[in-house]
Design a protein around this motif. Structure first.
Motif, short mmCIF file in Angstrom:
data_model
loop_
_atom_site.label_atom_id
_atom_site.label_comp_id
_atom_site.label_asym_id
_atom_site.label_seq_id
_atom_site.Cartn_x
_atom_site.Cartn_y
_atom_site.Cartn_z
N SER A 277 9.45 -5.13 5.12
CA SER A 277 9.37 -3.67 5.20
C SER A 277 9.63 -3.07 3.82
CB SER A 277 10.40 -3.11 6.19
OG SER A 277 11.71 -3.24 5.68
N ALA A 278 9.19 -1.83 3.66
CA ALA A 278 9.45 -1.11 2.42
C ALA A 278 10.95 -0.88 2.24
CB ALA A 278 8.69 0.23 2.43
N GLU A 279 11.64 -0.66 3.36
CA GLU A 279 13.08 -0.44 3.30
C GLU A 279 13.80 -1.68 2.76
OE1 GLU A 279 11.41 2.16 6.54
OE2 GLU A 279 11.17 0.07 5.99
N ASP A 280 13.40 -2.86 3.24
CA ASP A 280 14.02 -4.10 2.75
C ASP A 280 13.80 -4.25 1.24
OD1 ASP A 280 14.84 -4.71 5.32
OD2 ASP A 280 13.28 -6.24 5.65
N PHE A 281 12.61 -3.92 0.78
CA PHE A 281 12.31 -3.99 -0.65
C PHE A 281 13.20 -3.02 -1.43
CE2 PHE A 281 9.79 -2.29 -4.25
CZ PHE A 281 9.83 -3.41 -5.06
N LEU A 282 13.30 -1.78 -0.96
CA LEU A 282 14.09 -0.77 -1.67
C LEU A 282 15.58 -1.13 -1.70
CD1 LEU A 282 12.35 2.49 -0.43
CD2 LEU A 282 12.31 1.56 -2.76
N GLU A 283 16.05 -1.86 -0.70
CA GLU A 283 17.46 -2.26 -0.66
C GLU A 283 17.72 -3.50 -1.52
OE1 GLU A 283 18.39 -2.74 3.49
OE2 GLU A 283 18.07 -0.60 3.89
N SER A 284 16.67 -4.14 -2.00
CA SER A 284 16.83 -5.35 -2.80
C SER A 284 17.02 -5.01 -4.28
CB SER A 284 15.60 -6.25 -2.65
OG SER A 284 14.53 -5.75 -3.44
N ASP A 285 17.45 -6.02 -5.02
CA ASP A 285 17.58 -5.85 -6.47
C ASP A 285 16.21 -5.83 -7.15
OD1 ASP A 285 17.10 -8.55 -5.86
OD2 ASP A 285 18.06 -9.23 -7.69
N ILE B 47 -0.49 -0.77 3.40
CA ILE B 47 -0.46 0.68 3.44
C ILE B 47 0.20 1.19 4.72
CG2 ILE B 47 -2.71 1.17 4.49
CD1 ILE B 47 -1.68 2.87 1.31
N ARG B 48 -0.02 0.45 5.83
CA ARG B 48 0.54 0.88 7.12
C ARG B 48 1.58 -0.14 7.59
NH1 ARG B 48 -4.21 3.38 10.94
NH2 ARG B 48 -4.70 5.11 9.55
N MET B 49 2.82 0.35 7.64
CA MET B 49 3.91 -0.48 8.15
C MET B 49 4.71 0.37 9.12
SD MET B 49 5.05 -2.56 4.72
CE MET B 49 4.91 -1.18 3.57
N ALA B 50 5.55 -0.29 9.92
CA ALA B 50 6.23 0.36 11.05
C ALA B 50 7.00 1.63 10.68
CB ALA B 50 7.15 -0.64 11.73
N LYS B 51 7.95 1.54 9.77
CA LYS B 51 8.78 2.71 9.49
C LYS B 51 8.26 3.48 8.28
CE LYS B 51 12.87 0.61 11.49
NZ LYS B 51 14.17 0.02 11.22
N MET B 52 8.40 2.89 7.11
CA MET B 52 7.96 3.55 5.89
C MET B 52 6.61 2.98 5.46
SD MET B 52 9.79 3.69 2.11
CE MET B 52 11.30 4.40 2.75
N GLY C 67 3.24 2.37 2.98
CA GLY C 67 3.06 2.05 1.57
C GLY C 67 3.00 3.29 0.71
N LEU C 68 2.36 4.34 1.22
CA LEU C 68 2.28 5.59 0.46
C LEU C 68 3.66 6.24 0.30
CD1 LEU C 68 -1.01 7.11 1.93
CD2 LEU C 68 -0.69 6.06 -0.33
N GLU C 69 4.48 6.16 1.35
CA GLU C 69 5.85 6.68 1.26
C GLU C 69 6.66 5.86 0.27
OE1 GLU C 69 6.55 8.55 5.69
OE2 GLU C 69 6.50 6.38 5.48
N LEU C 70 6.45 4.55 0.26
CA LEU C 70 7.11 3.68 -0.72
C LEU C 70 6.73 4.09 -2.14
CD1 LEU C 70 8.72 1.18 -1.65
CD2 LEU C 70 6.60 -0.14 -1.31
N GLN C 71 5.45 4.33 -2.35
CA GLN C 71 4.97 4.75 -3.67
C GLN C 71 5.68 6.03 -4.11
OE1 GLN C 71 0.83 6.07 -3.80
NE2 GLN C 71 0.57 5.06 -5.79
N THR C 72 5.81 6.98 -3.20
CA THR C 72 6.50 8.24 -3.51
C THR C 72 7.97 7.98 -3.86
OG1 THR C 72 5.01 9.48 -2.08
CG2 THR C 72 7.14 10.50 -2.59
N ARG C 73 8.64 7.14 -3.07
CA ARG C 73 10.05 6.83 -3.34
C ARG C 73 10.23 6.18 -4.70
NH1 ARG C 73 13.77 5.73 0.80
NH2 ARG C 73 15.12 4.98 -0.87
N LEU C 74 9.37 5.24 -5.04
CA LEU C 74 9.48 4.57 -6.34
C LEU C 74 9.29 5.58 -7.47
CD1 LEU C 74 7.63 1.21 -5.62
CD2 LEU C 74 10.09 1.56 -5.96
N LYS C 75 8.36 6.50 -7.31
CA LYS C 75 8.15 7.53 -8.33
C LYS C 75 9.38 8.42 -8.46
CE LYS C 75 4.05 9.11 -9.30
NZ LYS C 75 2.77 9.32 -9.73
N HIS D 187 -6.57 -0.91 7.96
CA HIS D 187 -6.89 0.37 8.59
C HIS D 187 -6.96 1.54 7.61
CE1 HIS D 187 -6.14 -1.72 12.32
NE2 HIS D 187 -4.96 -2.09 11.86
N GLY D 188 -6.88 1.28 6.34
CA GLY D 188 -6.89 2.38 5.37
C GLY D 188 -8.21 3.14 5.41
N ASN D 189 -8.12 4.43 5.14
CA ASN D 189 -9.33 5.24 5.10
C ASN D 189 -9.50 5.85 3.71
OD1 ASN D 189 -7.64 7.59 4.96
ND2 ASN D 189 -7.43 7.57 7.17
#
Length: 125
Positions: free
Chosen positions: A39-47, A59-64, A66-74, A88-90
């Motif tokens: 998950s994106a959350e697991d990645f963000l919690e990692s070093d 791009i599509r994951m259960a909670k967060m 890929g696009l939300e991850l991109q925003t958080r990293l920025k 499923h991306g459009n």
């Protein structure tokens, strides 16, 4: 890789375990190091979220997404090249991802050669 040189780590973020395994095998077959996250959350919690050389994210994951991850990293000023993958991306998602600085937006099933070329381009950025 020359002795003593540390390898750049590629982060793979996908909620599908078989996709994680497949991508890790592919990336590591080239001599690069890959680390998987479900998950994106697991990645963000990692070093790794501050030091990964490149991210391959679904791009599509259960909670967060890929696009939300991109925003958080920025927001955290983590300037990591992101390659998005999706079944499923459009067009709207692709445009948003690219507009926000994604390296590429690839459709599943993945063309392995194209993915590896895209990873190499991201590492050269």
């Amino acid at each position: 890789m020359p002795k003593g040189q540390t390898s750049k780590v590629i982060a793979i973020i996908d909620d599908d375990q078989s996709m994680q395994d497949s991508l890790q095998d592919l990336i590591e077959s080239t001599g690069l190091v890959a680390r998987c996250f479900g998950s994106a959350e697991d990645f963000l919690e990692s070093d790794l979220h501050r030091r990964a050389a490149c991210v391959i994210a679904d791009i599509r994951m259960a909670k967060m997404s890929g696009l939300e991850l991109q925003t958080r990293l920025k927001e955290e000023e983590c300037d990591i090249p992101i390659i998005f993958i999706s079944t499923h991306g459009n067009a709207r998602m692709r445009i948003q991802a690219m507009r926000e600085g994604a390296v590429e937006f690839l459709r599943k099933p993945l063309d392995h050669q194209l993915l590896l070329e895209t990873v190499r381009a991201a590492l050269d950025m």
